[in-house]
Enzyme design. Structure first.
Site, mmCIF file in Angstrom:
data_model
loop_
_atom_site.group_PDB
_atom_site.id
_atom_site.type_symbol
_atom_site.label_atom_id
_atom_site.label_comp_id
_atom_site.label_asym_id
_atom_site.label_seq_id
_atom_site.Cartn_x
_atom_site.Cartn_y
_atom_site.Cartn_z
ATOM 1 C CB SER A 69 24.870 114.082 0.461
ATOM 2 O OG SER A 69 25.093 115.308 -0.149
ATOM 3 C CG HIS A 80 22.892 119.190 2.265
ATOM 4 N ND1 HIS A 80 24.123 119.153 2.861
ATOM 5 C CD2 HIS A 80 23.007 118.461 1.144
ATOM 6 C CE1 HIS A 80 24.948 118.435 2.124
ATOM 7 N NE2 HIS A 80 24.305 117.997 1.066
ATOM 8 C CG HIS A 139 26.966 122.331 -1.220
ATOM 9 N ND1 HIS A 139 25.779 122.107 -0.554
ATOM 10 C CD2 HIS A 139 27.758 121.269 -0.934
ATOM 11 C CE1 HIS A 139 25.847 120.956 0.100
ATOM 12 N NE2 HIS A 139 27.031 120.421 -0.117
ATOM 13 C CE1 TYR A 157 24.700 121.870 -4.592
ATOM 14 C CE2 TYR A 157 26.904 120.953 -4.302
ATOM 15 C CZ TYR A 157 25.553 120.962 -3.992
ATOM 16 O OH TYR A 157 25.060 120.082 -3.068
ATOM 17 C CD GLU A 158 23.164 124.883 -1.630
ATOM 18 O OE1 GLU A 158 22.030 125.074 -1.172
ATOM 19 O OE2 GLU A 158 24.129 124.547 -0.931
ATOM 20 C CB ALA A 218 28.137 112.051 -0.472
ATOM 21 C CG MET A 224 30.223 118.591 -6.214
ATOM 22 S SD MET A 224 28.532 118.630 -6.844
ATOM 23 C CE MET A 224 28.617 117.336 -8.102
ATOM 24 C CB SER A 225 31.510 119.717 0.235
ATOM 25 O OG SER A 225 31.809 118.392 0.591
ATOM 26 C CG ASN A 272 28.722 108.110 -7.058
ATOM 27 O OD1 ASN A 272 28.466 108.839 -6.086
ATOM 28 N ND2 ASN A 272 29.461 108.510 -8.067
ATOM 29 C CG HIS A 301 21.273 114.269 -4.901
ATOM 30 N ND1 HIS A 301 22.518 114.479 -4.344
ATOM 31 C CD2 HIS A 301 20.386 114.781 -4.001
ATOM 32 C CE1 HIS A 301 22.383 115.093 -3.164
ATOM 33 N NE2 HIS A 301 21.103 115.275 -2.943
#
Ligand code: HPA
Length: 246
Positions: A8, A38, A60, A62-63, A90, A181-182, A205, A217
């Site tokens: 990201s 992305h 991802h 999550y998609e 990220a 998340m990756s 963050n 995000h």
């Protein structure tokens, strides 16, 4: 040839490549990501004179994509002939000594997605998933150029929701320094194919509960964009100084 996966907000890294060929994800048989930041394509060319394939954007879990879809890009790049893979992402930081805006090189990971891209009896050894010799090169290059480069453990979760403060306390107790998340499934796939892997988290963050600011995000993308330059510098230095080992 080296494969590089951009996380990201790290698109600017692809702009440093002398482009020879672009291949859209759809053309390579990959699903197209719907997440802002992305854009889905492979950029083939040279970075600091070294042949690279840059995967700009990724898909991802999550998609709703399967572990096999999430790692299709790694298999495609391996088919193109890469022998080494650099993954970027990220991530939120859990370590008080690793402030947002800096980079962490992965020394190891926790795959907390509950899934795997491998099928069948592929009992791949992950005891040195992130190549110790290559890490030493990056460490030396960062030190030489005065770039802060932390090293630590990345926890890979499914998402898409950010974590709760209780989950972050749990991850800290489990030994995680960063959370995202990756990356973890791509590393597993790459090791199974025999690729040499290095991975870097852009710490965008403080993880949930470690600061008073809610996670956003857009902030993740903005911090990624600002920190991308340091990673371009590091990659350029390693690819130039150490040549392109295969
Ligand atoms: N948690 C999970 N994924 C992330 C974060 C985070 O705090 N920041 C960027 N990606």
């Amino acid at each position: 040839m080296i494969g590089i996966v951009l996380g990201s907000g790290l698109g600017p890294l692809a702009d440093a490549v002398a482009v020879e060929r672009e291949v859209a994800f759809a053309e390579a048989g990959l699903p197209v990501s719907s997440v802002p930041g992305h854009a889905g394509k492979f950029v083939c060319g040279k970075l600091a004179g070294a042949p690279v394939v840059v995967m700009r954007g990724r898909v991802h879990l999550y998609e709703g994509h399967s572990p096999r879809s999430v790692t299709a890009g790694v298999r495609w790049m391996a088919d193109q002939g890469i022998t080494r893979l650099i993954l970027t992402n990220a991530a939120g930081t859990l370590n008080p000594d690793f402030p947002p805006g800096t980079w962490m090189m992965l020394s190891d990971h926790l795959n907390l997605t509950g899934v795997t891209p491998l099928e069948g009896a592929d009992f791949v050894d992950l005891s040195a998933a992130y190549d110790p010799a290559w890490r030493a090169e990056f460490r030396a290059a960062a030190l030489a150029s005065g770039m802060p480069l932390h090293e630590g453990v990345y926890a890979g979760l499914r998402g898409p929701q950010y974590e709760t403060p209780a989950e972050i306390r749990m991850l800290r107790a489990l030994g995680a320094d960063a959370v995202g998340m990756s990356t973890v499934l791509e590393t597993i796939q790459a090791r199974s194919l025999g690729l040499t892997v290095a991975a870097f988290s852009c710490l965008t963050n403080w993880a949930a509960g470690l600061s008073n600011t809610p996670l956003d995000h857009r902030e993740v993308l903005a911090t990624g964009n600002q920190a991308a330059q340091a990673m371009i510098g590091l990659l350029t230095k390693v690819l130039t100084t150490h040549g392109t080992p295969t």
